[in-house]
Design a protein around this motif. Structure first.
Motif, PDB file in Angstrom:
ATOM      1  N   ARG B  96       0.831  -1.205   0.000  1.00  0.00           N
ATOM      2  CA  ARG B  96       0.000   0.000   0.000  1.00  0.00           C
ATOM      3  C   ARG B  96       0.862   1.250   0.000  1.00  0.00           C
ATOM      4  O   ARG B  96       2.000   1.229   0.441  1.00  0.00           O
ATOM      5  CB  ARG B  96      -0.902  -0.001   1.231  1.00  0.00           C
ATOM      6  CG  ARG B  96      -2.176  -0.744   0.964  1.00  0.00           C
ATOM      7  CD  ARG B  96      -2.967  -1.057   2.182  1.00  0.00           C
ATOM      8  NE  ARG B  96      -3.056   0.022   3.149  1.00  0.00           N
ATOM      9  CZ  ARG B  96      -3.504  -0.170   4.375  1.00  0.00           C
ATOM     10  NH1 ARG B  96      -3.874  -1.361   4.750  1.00  0.00           N
ATOM     11  NH2 ARG B  96      -3.582   0.823   5.213  1.00  0.00           N
ATOM     12  N   LEU B  97       0.306   2.321  -0.517  1.00  0.00           N
ATOM     13  CA  LEU B  97       0.962   3.616  -0.377  1.00  0.00           C
ATOM     14  C   LEU B  97       0.421   4.235   0.902  1.00  0.00           C
ATOM     15  O   LEU B  97      -0.508   3.709   1.503  1.00  0.00           O
ATOM     16  CB  LEU B  97       0.602   4.500  -1.575  1.00  0.00           C
ATOM     17  CG  LEU B  97       1.082   3.980  -2.927  1.00  0.00           C
ATOM     18  CD1 LEU B  97       0.280   4.622  -4.038  1.00  0.00           C
ATOM     19  CD2 LEU B  97       2.553   4.263  -3.097  1.00  0.00           C
ATOM     20  N   PHE B  98       0.992   5.351   1.315  1.00  0.00           N
ATOM     21  CA  PHE B  98       0.372   6.091   2.409  1.00  0.00           C
ATOM     22  C   PHE B  98      -0.849   6.772   1.820  1.00  0.00           C
ATOM     23  O   PHE B  98      -0.824   7.932   1.434  1.00  0.00           O
ATOM     24  CB  PHE B  98       1.355   7.096   3.008  1.00  0.00           C
ATOM     25  CG  PHE B  98       2.281   6.470   3.988  1.00  0.00           C
ATOM     26  CD1 PHE B  98       1.805   6.043   5.220  1.00  0.00           C
ATOM     27  CD2 PHE B  98       3.616   6.285   3.699  1.00  0.00           C
ATOM     28  CE1 PHE B  98       2.647   5.444   6.141  1.00  0.00           C
ATOM     29  CE2 PHE B  98       4.461   5.683   4.619  1.00  0.00           C
ATOM     30  CZ  PHE B  98       3.978   5.262   5.833  1.00  0.00           C
ATOM     31  N   ASP B  99      -1.932   5.988   1.720  1.00  0.00           N
ATOM     32  CA  ASP B  99      -3.023   6.390   0.841  1.00  0.00           C
ATOM     33  C   ASP B  99      -4.042   7.308   1.503  1.00  0.00           C
ATOM     34  O   ASP B  99      -5.037   7.650   0.898  1.00  0.00           O
ATOM     35  CB  ASP B  99      -3.696   5.155   0.239  1.00  0.00           C
ATOM     36  CG  ASP B  99      -4.103   4.153   1.286  1.00  0.00           C
ATOM     37  OD1 ASP B  99      -4.106   4.505   2.477  1.00  0.00           O
ATOM     38  OD2 ASP B  99      -4.421   3.016   0.919  1.00  0.00           O
ATOM     39  N   ARG B 100      -3.800   7.696   2.741  1.00  0.00           N
ATOM     40  CA  ARG B 100      -4.691   8.702   3.334  1.00  0.00           C
ATOM     41  C   ARG B 100      -4.144  10.112   3.129  1.00  0.00           C
ATOM     42  O   ARG B 100      -4.586  11.051   3.768  1.00  0.00           O
ATOM     43  CB  ARG B 100      -4.905   8.430   4.819  1.00  0.00           C
ATOM     44  CG  ARG B 100      -6.249   7.799   5.131  1.00  0.00           C
ATOM     45  CD  ARG B 100      -6.343   6.419   4.591  1.00  0.00           C
ATOM     46  NE  ARG B 100      -7.566   5.745   4.963  1.00  0.00           N
ATOM     47  CZ  ARG B 100      -7.737   4.439   4.838  1.00  0.00           C
ATOM     48  NH1 ARG B 100      -6.766   3.702   4.348  1.00  0.00           N
ATOM     49  NH2 ARG B 100      -8.862   3.888   5.172  1.00  0.00           N
ATOM     50  N   LEU B 101      -3.146  10.216   2.251  1.00  0.00           N
ATOM     51  CA  LEU B 101      -2.657  11.539   1.870  1.00  0.00           C
ATOM     52  C   LEU B 101      -3.180  11.839   0.472  1.00  0.00           C
ATOM     53  O   LEU B 101      -3.520  10.923  -0.278  1.00  0.00           O
ATOM     54  CB  LEU B 101      -1.126  11.555   1.854  1.00  0.00           C
ATOM     55  CG  LEU B 101      -0.412  11.235   3.169  1.00  0.00           C
ATOM     56  CD1 LEU B 101       1.093  11.256   2.957  1.00  0.00           C
ATOM     57  CD2 LEU B 101      -0.799  12.214   4.253  1.00  0.00           C
ATOM     58  N   THR B 102      -3.223  13.100   0.111  1.00  0.00           N
ATOM     59  CA  THR B 102      -3.542  13.433  -1.274  1.00  0.00           C
ATOM     60  C   THR B 102      -2.286  13.175  -2.101  1.00  0.00           C
ATOM     61  O   THR B 102      -1.190  13.008  -1.552  1.00  0.00           O
ATOM     62  CB  THR B 102      -3.937  14.910  -1.410  1.00  0.00           C
ATOM     63  OG1 THR B 102      -2.786  15.707  -1.130  1.00  0.00           O
ATOM     64  CG2 THR B 102      -5.042  15.280  -0.453  1.00  0.00           C
ATOM     65  N   THR B 104      -0.453  15.118  -3.979  1.00  0.00           N
ATOM     66  CA  THR B 104       0.622  16.107  -3.770  1.00  0.00           C
ATOM     67  C   THR B 104       1.248  15.950  -2.393  1.00  0.00           C
ATOM     68  O   THR B 104       2.472  16.061  -2.250  1.00  0.00           O
ATOM     69  CB  THR B 104       0.086  17.541  -3.924  1.00  0.00           C
ATOM     70  OG1 THR B 104      -1.243  17.597  -3.457  1.00  0.00           O
ATOM     71  CG2 THR B 104       0.123  17.991  -5.362  1.00  0.00           C
ATOM     72  N   GLU B 105       0.423  15.692  -1.384  1.00  0.00           N
ATOM     73  CA  GLU B 105       0.979  15.488  -0.041  1.00  0.00           C
ATOM     74  C   GLU B 105       1.919  14.286  -0.023  1.00  0.00           C
ATOM     75  O   GLU B 105       2.983  14.323   0.595  1.00  0.00           O
ATOM     76  CB  GLU B 105      -0.150  15.256   0.972  1.00  0.00           C
ATOM     77  CG  GLU B 105      -0.881  16.505   1.402  1.00  0.00           C
ATOM     78  CD  GLU B 105      -2.126  16.201   2.230  1.00  0.00           C
ATOM     79  OE1 GLU B 105      -2.722  17.146   2.736  1.00  0.00           O
ATOM     80  OE2 GLU B 105      -2.492  15.007   2.352  1.00  0.00           O
ATOM     81  N   ARG B 139      -7.167  17.224  -4.998  1.00  0.00           N
ATOM     82  CA  ARG B 139      -7.054  17.001  -3.559  1.00  0.00           C
ATOM     83  C   ARG B 139      -7.721  15.694  -3.145  1.00  0.00           C
ATOM     84  O   ARG B 139      -8.061  15.501  -1.986  1.00  0.00           O
ATOM     85  CB  ARG B 139      -7.680  18.167  -2.791  1.00  0.00           C
ATOM     86  CG  ARG B 139      -6.996  19.491  -3.045  1.00  0.00           C
ATOM     87  CD  ARG B 139      -5.914  19.770  -2.029  1.00  0.00           C
ATOM     88  NE  ARG B 139      -6.449  20.083  -0.725  1.00  0.00           N
ATOM     89  CZ  ARG B 139      -5.881  19.713   0.415  1.00  0.00           C
ATOM     90  NH1 ARG B 139      -4.812  18.967   0.402  1.00  0.00           N
ATOM     91  NH2 ARG B 139      -6.388  20.073   1.571  1.00  0.00           N
ATOM     92  N   LEU B 141      -7.910  11.934  -1.978  1.00  0.00           N
ATOM     93  CA  LEU B 141      -6.983  11.062  -1.260  1.00  0.00           C
ATOM     94  C   LEU B 141      -6.573   9.906  -2.173  1.00  0.00           C
ATOM     95  O   LEU B 141      -7.369   9.430  -2.978  1.00  0.00           O
ATOM     96  CB  LEU B 141      -7.635  10.511   0.002  1.00  0.00           C
ATOM     97  CG  LEU B 141      -8.045  11.532   1.059  1.00  0.00           C
ATOM     98  CD1 LEU B 141      -8.509  10.814   2.324  1.00  0.00           C
ATOM     99  CD2 LEU B 141      -6.911  12.484   1.382  1.00  0.00           C
ATOM    100  N   VAL B 143      -6.276   6.907  -1.568  1.00  0.00           N
ATOM    101  CA  VAL B 143      -7.089   5.703  -1.360  1.00  0.00           C
ATOM    102  C   VAL B 143      -8.287   5.690  -2.316  1.00  0.00           C
ATOM    103  O   VAL B 143      -8.785   4.633  -2.687  1.00  0.00           O
ATOM    104  CB  VAL B 143      -7.540   5.601   0.121  1.00  0.00           C
ATOM    105  CG1 VAL B 143      -8.531   6.676   0.488  1.00  0.00           C
ATOM    106  CG2 VAL B 143      -8.100   4.233   0.412  1.00  0.00           C
ATOM    107  N   ASP B 144      -8.721   6.870  -2.741  1.00  0.00           N
ATOM    108  CA  ASP B 144      -9.855   6.947  -3.658  1.00  0.00           C
ATOM    109  C   ASP B 144      -9.435   6.980  -5.125  1.00  0.00           C
ATOM    110  O   ASP B 144     -10.286   7.103  -5.997  1.00  0.00           O
ATOM    111  CB  ASP B 144     -10.695   8.195  -3.331  1.00  0.00           C
ATOM    112  CG  ASP B 144     -11.324   8.105  -1.949  1.00  0.00           C
ATOM    113  OD1 ASP B 144     -11.679   6.993  -1.541  1.00  0.00           O
ATOM    114  OD2 ASP B 144     -11.449   9.138  -1.275  1.00  0.00           O
ATOM    115  N   TYR B 145      -8.141   6.888  -5.405  1.00  0.00           N
ATOM    116  CA  TYR B 145      -7.658   6.823  -6.790  1.00  0.00           C
ATOM    117  C   TYR B 145      -8.056   5.487  -7.419  1.00  0.00           C
ATOM    118  O   TYR B 145      -8.252   4.487  -6.720  1.00  0.00           O
ATOM    119  CB  TYR B 145      -6.122   6.897  -6.809  1.00  0.00           C
ATOM    120  CG  TYR B 145      -5.504   8.281  -6.754  1.00  0.00           C
ATOM    121  CD1 TYR B 145      -6.241   9.395  -6.370  1.00  0.00           C
ATOM    122  CD2 TYR B 145      -4.170   8.467  -7.087  1.00  0.00           C
ATOM    123  CE1 TYR B 145      -5.651  10.648  -6.311  1.00  0.00           C
ATOM    124  CE2 TYR B 145      -3.572   9.719  -7.038  1.00  0.00           C
ATOM    125  CZ  TYR B 145      -4.320  10.803  -6.649  1.00  0.00           C
ATOM    126  OH  TYR B 145      -3.729  12.026  -6.593  1.00  0.00           O
TER     127      TYR B 145
END
Lengths: 531, 258
Positions: B96-102, B104-105, B139, B141, B143-145
Motif C-alpha cells: 500500500r501507499l500512504f493512501d490517506r494523503l492526497t 501532492t501530499e 485534492r 486522497l 485511497v480513492d484513486y
C-alpha cells in the motif's frame, strides 16, 4: 438452502489455526492470553461458587446481578476502548455468496461466540450455576444455566451490535460527530450508577445497594444472572418474565446488528471526498507551519493527517477523549481523596500513549515507503510521538487544570500537570520498544475495531503491560508528591516535565537502534495478511 | 564517503550474488546471481509465483535475504543501506501507499523523507502531477484513486528524487493503454538520459518493446538471461518464455462442461 452456522464456526477456527501456524510469537501471545483468561475464569468460578457454598442467599442476590452487569458493561466498553472485536470473519467477504441475510447473521453470531473471551466469561459465570445448585437444588441450577447462556449471548450480541454501529457511523462524515457524542454520553451514563454504588459503599449501606441491585436484576444487565436465585427464593413467576426480557434484548440487538452489517457489506468504501483545490505548495499542504521542512516535519505531518483521516486511528482518538473526559470528571464529582484525581490522570495519560503500542500496524505495508527511504529509527519514532501528542496533549492539559480547579485545588494544577506529563512521557517510553518488537498486522477490514483471530488478546495484553509499566514507573513521582506536601506544589511541574522528557529520551534511545536493526522484519510483520 | 574497494563492479547498476529466501517450507528464491548493466532497460520475466517480487524486494532492502548479497551502484544494500537506498527509486507491487494523503501530499512526503530541498520538492511534485495527468490541484486522497492512478502516483514517488536506478515491480499492471504509453515514454527518456530501469512483468509485448536486456525466472531461479536478441533469437519472446517455464497447453478435452 440454509447453510448451517457450524460452517462459520469451523471457518473461524480454521482461520485461527492458520493464523497461528509457524508464527512462534503469535502462538506465545495467544497462549499467554489463554492462560490469563483461564486464570480469570477459574477465580471467577471460585468466587461465585463459594458464595453458594456458604449458603449466603442474600449475598448471592446482590453479587450475581452486580457482577453480571459489570460483565455485560465490560463487553460493551472494552472492545471499543482496548481490545477491538475479532473480525476474522469480515462480513464484507460474504457479500458475493448467495446467502440469506438471516443465515449470515446467525453464522457470524455463532462464530463470534467461539473465542477466548466468550468461553472464559461463560466458564467464570458457571460458578453461579454451582451456587444456585447448592442454594436451590437441581431446578434452580438448570434455570441459572439457561440464564447464563442468555447472558453470554447478550454480551456477544451487544459488543457486535455496538462496535458495528459505531464503525458504520464513523465512516460517514455526517454522523461521525454524532457517534463521538454518543460514545462519550454512554460512557458518562455509567457515572450515576457508579456514584450511587460508591456512596452506598462508603456509608456501608447494604440496604441501599440492595435496592439498586433489586432493580438491576430486572434489567437485561442483571436478569440473566439472577434467574436461578429467583427459583431458590421461591419466586418462580419471575423466571419467564426475565427470560422474555433477556430474549427480547438479544433479538433487538441482533436486529440492530444485522442492519449495520448490511451497510458494512454494501458500502465497503466510503465515497470519494470532494476537496477544494489548494493554492498552497505541496510541502505546505503536508507540513504544518510550525514544523521544520525536513524528514521529521514530513513524518510528523503525515502522522497528524493519519490520526484524523484513518478510521482506525480516529476511533482510537475518540475513545481516548471519551475516557479522558469521563474518568476525571467522575472522580472530581464523587469527591474522592486528593490523590485520586492524580492517579486517574496518570492512568489517562498512559492510556493516550499506549495507543502507540502498535503504531506500525496501523498503516501496514505502506511502511515500505519509509523502509525504502531508509528513515533513521530515532527520527521515525520521535515524529510519530509528536503526531500523537498534537492531539492528546491539549485535552490532557485542559483536564488536569479542570480536575484541580473544580474541587477548589487550583494551586495544585501545575504539579498535577507535571505528574501527567511525566506519566505520558514514561508511557511513550514503554510503548515505543513494544511497538518495534511486538508489532502485529491488523486485518484489512472496514471496521476500525476489527482484529484478526487472537489479535484482540495480544492487543489487550500489550496495552495492559504498557499501562502497568507506565503506572509503576511514575510511582516515584506520586510518592514524592505525597511525602513532600506543599513543596511539591512548587517543584511538581519542572520535576514532572524533566522526568517525562528523560523517560522519553531513554525510551527513544532503546527503541531507535532496535528499529534500525529490524526495519524489514517489522515491515514483514505488519504487512502479513494485508496483501 | 566513497570507499574505492566498495565499488567492485562499477559497470553493474544492480548486482545480486547468491540471493536465497525461504518462507517456512517454501523456497521462494533459490540462489540468484544477476548483473544489471548500467544504462540498460532490464526486464525480469516470470510466471506468477516465480519469485520476482521476492527477488526485487531483497534487492532494494525491503526483505532481508537468508543468504547472499545485493549491490546497488556498488553499494551493499544490507551493509551500507543509507548509501544504497538514496540512489534508487522503487515502485513496489502489492504494497500500500500512504493512501490517506492526497497525491501532492504524498509526493511532498516522499521528497522530504529523501532529504530533498523543499523548494525542489514543490517544483517537481507539481510537474510530476501535471505530466502524469493526475491534476496538480487534485485534492483526492490516494485511497480513492483508481488502480491505474495509484500506479502512476507510485511511479511519481519513485522518480521524484531523480535516482540513477529505478526498480519497478509490475509497473504496467492495471494501467490503461493511454497511461501505459505515457509511462513507457517517461521511462525510455529516463534510460536515454543515462538511468537504469529494472522492472518485472509477465506481459511479453511490453517487454519486447522496451527492454534491452531480459532474464526469465521460474521456481526461484533464473533460467535464461542476456540481451533481448540473445534470449529471443529468431523466435517470439512469448514462445521462448513458455518453453523455458514449461507451461501446460490446452488440448481441448478438459473443462468440457463449460
Amino acid at each position: 438452502m440454509a447453510v448451517s452456522a457450524r460452517y462459520f464456526v469451523r471457518l473461524k477456527l480454521r482461520l485461527l489455526a492458520n493464523g497461528l501456524r509457524g508464527r512462534t510469537q503469535r502462538v506465545t501471545l495467544f497462549v499467554i492470553g489463554a492462560v490469563m483468561a483461564a486464570a480469570a475464569a477459574v477465580s471467577g468460578y471460585a468466587l461465585f461458587s463459594v458464595i453458594g457454598v456458604l449458603g449466603e442467599q442474600r449475598a448471592a442476590e446482590v453479587v450475581f446481578p452486580l457482577t453480571g452487569s459489570a460483565i455485560v458493561l465490560g463487553w460493551l466498553f472494552l472492545p471499543l476502548i482496548i481490545f477491538g472485536v475479532d473480525e476474522s470473519l469480515d462480513p464484507a467477504r460474504f457479500a458475493l455468496l448467495p446467502l440469506r441475510h438471516v443465515t449470515l447473521v446467525r453464522g457470524l453470531f455463532a462464530a463470534s461466540l467461539v473465542g477466548v473471551p466468550a468461553i472464559a466469561t461463560f466458564a467464570a459465570t458457571l460458578g453461579m450455576v454451582h451456587a444456585a445448585a447448592t442454594l436451590g437444588g437441581f431446578f434452580a441450577a438448570t434455570v441459572e444455566l439457561v440464564g447464563l447462556t442468555g447472558g453470554i449471548l447478550l454480551c456477544a450480541a451487544l459488543s457486535r451490535a455496538v462496535t458495528s454501529a459505531f464503525a458504520t457511523a464513523l465512516r460517514s462524515r455526517r454522523s461521525r460527530d454524532l457517534a463521538t457524542v454518543a460514545l462519550a454520553g454512554s460512557a458518562a451514563l455509567l457515572g450515576p450508577l457508579q456514584l450511587g454504588l460508591r456512596s452506598a459503599i462508603e456509608r456501608a449501606d447494604w440496604q441501599g445497594i440492595g435496592h439498586v441491585v433489586d432493580v438491576l436484576a430486572w434489567t437485561p444487565l442483571g436478569a440473566p444472572y439472577s434467574m436461578g436465585l429467583d427459583v431458590a427464593a421461591g419466586r418462580l413467576w419471575a423466571v419467564p418474565i426475565k427470560i422474555v426480557v433477556v430474549g427480547a434484548t438479544i433479538a433487538l440487538l441482533l436486529w440492530w446488528w444485522s442492519g449495520s452489517l448490511e451497510k458494512a457489506m454494501l458500502g465497503a468504501k466510503s465515497g470519494s471526498r470532494e476537496r477544494a483545490a489548494s493554492q498552497r505548495t505541496p510541502v505546505d499542504q503536508l507540513v504544518p507551519r510550525w514544523l521544520p521542512r525536513n524528514r521529521f516535519g514530513a513524518l510528523a505531518g503525515r502522522e497528524m493527517r493519519y490520526w484524523w483521516r484513518e478510521t482506525r486511528r480516529r476511533a482510537t482518538l475518540i475513545s481516548f477523549v471519551a475516557v479522558a473526559l469521563f474518568l476525571p470528571v467522575l472522580v472530581a464529582v464523587s469527591g474522592g481523596p486528593a490523590g485520586a484525581s492524580g492517579a486517574v490522570l496518570v492512568f489517562v495519560a498512559a492510556l493516550a500513549a499506549v495507543s502507540l503500542t502498535n503504531q506500525f500496524g496501523f498503516e501496514g505495508s505502506a511502511y515500505a515507503a519509509n523502509v525504502v527511504a531508509g528513515v533513521p529509527g530515532r527520527v521515525e519514532l520521535a515524529a510519530r510521538a509528536t503526531g500523537l501528542s498534537v492531539y492528546v496533549l491539549p485535552p490532557l492539559l485542559v483536564i488536569s487544570v479542570v480536575a484541580s480547579v473544580v474541587p477548589g485545588r487550583g494551586a495544585a494544577a501545575p504539579a498535577l500537570i507535571g505528574t501527567v506529563l511525566a506519566a505520558y512521557g514514561v508511557a511513550l517510553a514503554v510503548a515505543m520498544p513494544i511497538s518495534v518488537r511486538a508489532a502485529y498486522a491488523l486485518p484489512d477490514s472496514t471496521s476500525p475495531f476489527a482484529m484478526s483471530s487472537g489479535g484482540g488478546t495480544a492487543k489487550g495484553l500489550l496495552s495492559f503491560a504498557a499501562l502497568i509499566g507506565a503506572t509503576i514507573a511514575t510511582a516515584p513521582l506520586q510518592i514524592g508528591a505525597w511525602l513532600l506536601g506543599d513543596v511539591w506544589l512548587w517543584i511538581g511541574l519542572p520535576v514532572g516535565i524533566a522526568y517525562g522528557a528523560g523517560a522519553f529520551v531513554l525510551g527513544l534511545r532503546i527503541a531507535a537502534p532496535m528499529l534500525d536493526d529490524r526495519m524489514p522484519e517489522l515491515l514483514a510483520t505488519v504487512s502479513a495478511g494485508s496483501q | 564517503m566513497t570507499v574505492p574497494e566498495q565499488r567492485r563492479s562499477p559497470d553493474a547498476a544492480l548486482a545480486l550474488r547468491g540471493l536465497v529466501k525461504q518462507f517456512e517450507a517454501k523456497v521462494a528464491v533459490a540462489g540468484i546471481d544477476l548483473d544489471v548493466p548500467a544504462g540498460s532497460f532490464f526486464g525480469l520475466l516470470g510466471p506468477n509465483g516465480a519469485g520476482k517480487t521476492t527477488t526485487l524486494s531483497m534487492a532494494v532492502g525491503l526483505l532481508r535475504p537468508d543468504l547472499g548479497q545485493a549491490r546497488i551502484l556498488g553499494y551493499d544494500v544490507w551493509a551500507d543501506p543509507i548509501a544504497a537506498k538514496s540512489r534508487i527509486g522503487v515502485l513496489p507491487d502489492g504494497v500500500r501507499l500512504f493512501d490517506r494523503l492526497t497525491g501532492t501530499e504524498l509526493l511532498a512526503y516522499q521528497g522530504l523523507l529523501r532529504g530533498m530541498d523543499p523548494t525542489v520538492v514543490d517544483r517537481r511534485s507539481v510537474e510530476l502531477m501535471d505530466v502524469l495527468q493526475l491534476g496538480a490541484g487534485n485534492r483526492t486522497l490516494v485511497v480513492d484513486y483508481s488502480a491505474g492512478m495509484k500506479k502512476k502516483i507510485g511511479l511519481a514517488c519513485a522518480l521524484l528524487h531523480a535516482p540513477r536506478l529505478l526498480v519497478l515491480d509490475e509497473p504496467f499492471e492495471a494501467v490503461d493503454p493511454v497511461s501505459a504509453a505515457l509511462i513507457r515514454g517517461i521511462l525510455q527518456r529516463y534510460v536515454t538520459g543515462g538511468g537504469t530501469v529494472v522492472f518485472s512483468s509477465h506481459v511479453m509485448t511490453v517487454v519486447e518493446r522496451l527492454c534491452s536486456h531480459v532474464a526469465i525466472m521460474a521456481d526461484g531461479r533464473i533460467r535464461v538471461r542476456g540481451t533481448l536478441d540473445e534470449v529471443r533469437g529468431d523466435r517470439s519472446l512469448e514462445d521462448v518464455f513458455v518453453e523455458v517455464v514449461g507451461g501446460r497447453t490446452a488440448t481441448g478435452s478438459e473443462l468440457s462442461w463449460l
